[in-house]
Design a protein around this motif. Sequence first.
Motif, PDB file in Angstrom:
ATOM      1  N   HIS A  49    -120.905  51.515 -21.622  1.00 47.79           N
ATOM      2  CA  HIS A  49    -119.778  50.572 -21.274  1.00 47.79           C
ATOM      3  C   HIS A  49    -119.358  49.493 -22.339  1.00 47.79           C
ATOM      4  O   HIS A  49    -120.317  49.244 -23.360  1.00 47.79           O
ATOM      5  CB  HIS A  49    -120.146  49.698 -19.962  1.00 47.79           C
ATOM      6  CG  HIS A  49    -120.072  50.388 -18.532  1.00 47.79           C
ATOM      7  ND1 HIS A  49    -119.374  50.367 -17.755  1.00 47.79           N
ATOM      8  CD2 HIS A  49    -121.027  51.410 -18.420  1.00 47.79           C
ATOM      9  CE1 HIS A  49    -119.526  51.114 -16.904  1.00 47.79           C
ATOM     10  NE2 HIS A  49    -120.712  51.764 -17.102  1.00 47.79           N
ATOM     11  N   TRP A  97    -119.206  46.584 -24.121  1.00 48.52           N
ATOM     12  CA  TRP A  97    -119.669  45.065 -23.981  1.00 48.52           C
ATOM     13  C   TRP A  97    -119.274  44.441 -25.232  1.00 48.52           C
ATOM     14  O   TRP A  97    -118.962  45.336 -26.427  1.00 48.52           O
ATOM     15  CB  TRP A  97    -121.223  45.053 -23.673  1.00 48.52           C
ATOM     16  CG  TRP A  97    -121.452  45.602 -22.398  1.00 48.52           C
ATOM     17  CD1 TRP A  97    -120.669  46.073 -21.187  1.00 48.52           C
ATOM     18  CD2 TRP A  97    -122.839  45.039 -21.583  1.00 48.52           C
ATOM     19  NE1 TRP A  97    -121.660  46.192 -20.037  1.00 48.52           N
ATOM     20  CE2 TRP A  97    -122.772  45.535 -20.256  1.00 48.52           C
ATOM     21  CE3 TRP A  97    -123.950  44.576 -21.975  1.00 48.52           C
ATOM     22  CZ2 TRP A  97    -123.603  45.564 -19.322  1.00 48.52           C
ATOM     23  CZ3 TRP A  97    -124.986  44.434 -21.091  1.00 48.52           C
ATOM     24  CH2 TRP A  97    -125.003  44.976 -19.993  1.00 48.52           C
ATOM     25  N   VAL A 100    -125.535  51.102 -19.498  1.00 48.91           N
ATOM     26  CA  VAL A 100    -125.870  50.152 -18.449  1.00 48.91           C
ATOM     27  C   VAL A 100    -127.086  50.698 -17.581  1.00 48.91           C
ATOM     28  O   VAL A 100    -128.054  49.897 -17.550  1.00 48.91           O
ATOM     29  CB  VAL A 100    -124.769  50.005 -17.577  1.00 48.91           C
ATOM     30  CG1 VAL A 100    -125.038  48.999 -16.657  1.00 48.91           C
ATOM     31  CG2 VAL A 100    -123.574  49.474 -18.485  1.00 48.91           C
ATOM     32  N   TYR A 156    -112.322  48.121 -25.591  1.00 47.36           N
ATOM     33  CA  TYR A 156    -112.681  46.758 -25.769  1.00 47.36           C
ATOM     34  C   TYR A 156    -111.323  45.865 -26.499  1.00 47.36           C
ATOM     35  O   TYR A 156    -111.042  45.094 -25.766  1.00 47.36           O
ATOM     36  CB  TYR A 156    -113.884  46.602 -26.540  1.00 47.36           C
ATOM     37  CG  TYR A 156    -114.416  45.137 -26.183  1.00 47.36           C
ATOM     38  CD1 TYR A 156    -115.283  44.835 -25.124  1.00 47.36           C
ATOM     39  CD2 TYR A 156    -114.117  44.159 -27.086  1.00 47.36           C
ATOM     40  CE1 TYR A 156    -115.879  43.497 -24.844  1.00 47.36           C
ATOM     41  CE2 TYR A 156    -114.744  42.671 -26.780  1.00 47.36           C
ATOM     42  CZ  TYR A 156    -115.383  42.480 -25.728  1.00 47.36           C
ATOM     43  OH  TYR A 156    -115.877  41.175 -25.460  1.00 47.36           O
ATOM     44  N   LYS A 190    -112.516  44.850 -21.305  1.00 43.64           N
ATOM     45  CA  LYS A 190    -114.014  44.332 -21.451  1.00 43.64           C
ATOM     46  C   LYS A 190    -115.066  45.113 -20.448  1.00 43.64           C
ATOM     47  O   LYS A 190    -114.713  44.919 -19.093  1.00 43.64           O
ATOM     48  CB  LYS A 190    -114.216  42.936 -21.436  1.00 43.64           C
ATOM     49  CG  LYS A 190    -112.877  42.593 -22.315  1.00 43.64           C
ATOM     50  CD  LYS A 190    -113.222  41.649 -23.524  1.00 43.64           C
ATOM     51  CE  LYS A 190    -112.185  41.219 -24.458  1.00 43.64           C
ATOM     52  NZ  LYS A 190    -111.318  42.148 -25.368  1.00 43.64           N
ATOM     53  N   GLN A 191    -116.301  45.431 -20.681  1.00 47.36           N
ATOM     54  CA  GLN A 191    -117.193  45.779 -19.825  1.00 47.36           C
ATOM     55  C   GLN A 191    -116.818  47.337 -18.987  1.00 47.36           C
ATOM     56  O   GLN A 191    -117.731  47.926 -18.132  1.00 47.36           O
ATOM     57  CB  GLN A 191    -117.202  44.938 -18.663  1.00 47.36           C
ATOM     58  CG  GLN A 191    -117.728  43.435 -19.049  1.00 47.36           C
ATOM     59  CD  GLN A 191    -118.938  43.276 -19.781  1.00 47.36           C
ATOM     60  OE1 GLN A 191    -119.935  43.935 -19.659  1.00 47.36           O
ATOM     61  NE2 GLN A 191    -118.756  42.168 -20.512  1.00 47.36           N
ATOM     62  N   GLU A 197    -116.098  51.408 -18.569  1.00 44.33           N
ATOM     63  CA  GLU A 197    -116.576  52.522 -19.197  1.00 44.33           C
ATOM     64  C   GLU A 197    -115.932  53.052 -20.261  1.00 44.33           C
ATOM     65  O   GLU A 197    -114.626  53.054 -20.169  1.00 44.33           O
ATOM     66  CB  GLU A 197    -117.028  53.567 -17.961  1.00 44.33           C
ATOM     67  CG  GLU A 197    -117.586  54.784 -18.696  1.00 44.33           C
ATOM     68  CD  GLU A 197    -118.019  55.729 -17.403  1.00 44.33           C
ATOM     69  OE1 GLU A 197    -118.035  56.747 -17.625  1.00 44.33           O
ATOM     70  OE2 GLU A 197    -118.136  55.149 -16.144  1.00 44.33           O
TER      71      GLU A 197
END
Length: 191
Positions: free
Chosen positions: A54, A56, A63, A144, A150-151, A153
């Motif tokens: 993911h 981040w 995760v 991203y 954001k966050q 997959e």
Amino acid sequence: MLITHEREKLIDVIVFFAHNTRKLGKTKLYKLLYFLDFEHFKQTGRSVTGLRYHAWPMGPVPVTLHDQIESPPQDLAQAVHIAEKETKSGKMLAIAPSRAFSGSLFSKREMRLMHGLAKEHYTATADDMVEATHLENLPWHQIYEVEGKKQAEIPYDLAVRADEREAVLRVANERKELLEKLPNEPGVGIL
């Protein structure tokens, strides 16, 4: 916890990087796994570990593994020792091997990729690894920064250039179909 072939490979990859790199903390480990899985996918249409990453803020994070790293299940706890360590830039979770690396589960290609990554990033710090994953045109950057997810997959198919994607996925599907036709016996498989 059910121990699958992918789980066994994941644990052994972690042991490999713990033996073959310096300063292995969780951030560096996550980035090494990401590079391994996405490069292998780029070449074959499948990952090595089966992890999902993911996007981040500090880069790609698996995760499922992240949720286990501070309180590892028995299989992981028996393979590596994870402890908080003081560094110049603060505290980190340091990962050290508790057993030998097996290597029996890996193809020659996978071993070559693992050795190459360990050599390239042997002394890299977590900050170095974060910087390496944030480069433009890499999958994390696309999700991203470009798409602003954001966050979310990070799809594996972003590892392959758009003009190569169809061919790589076709080869992966052909390999999967071939493996499904093979008898389910120890020692039978394709590299």
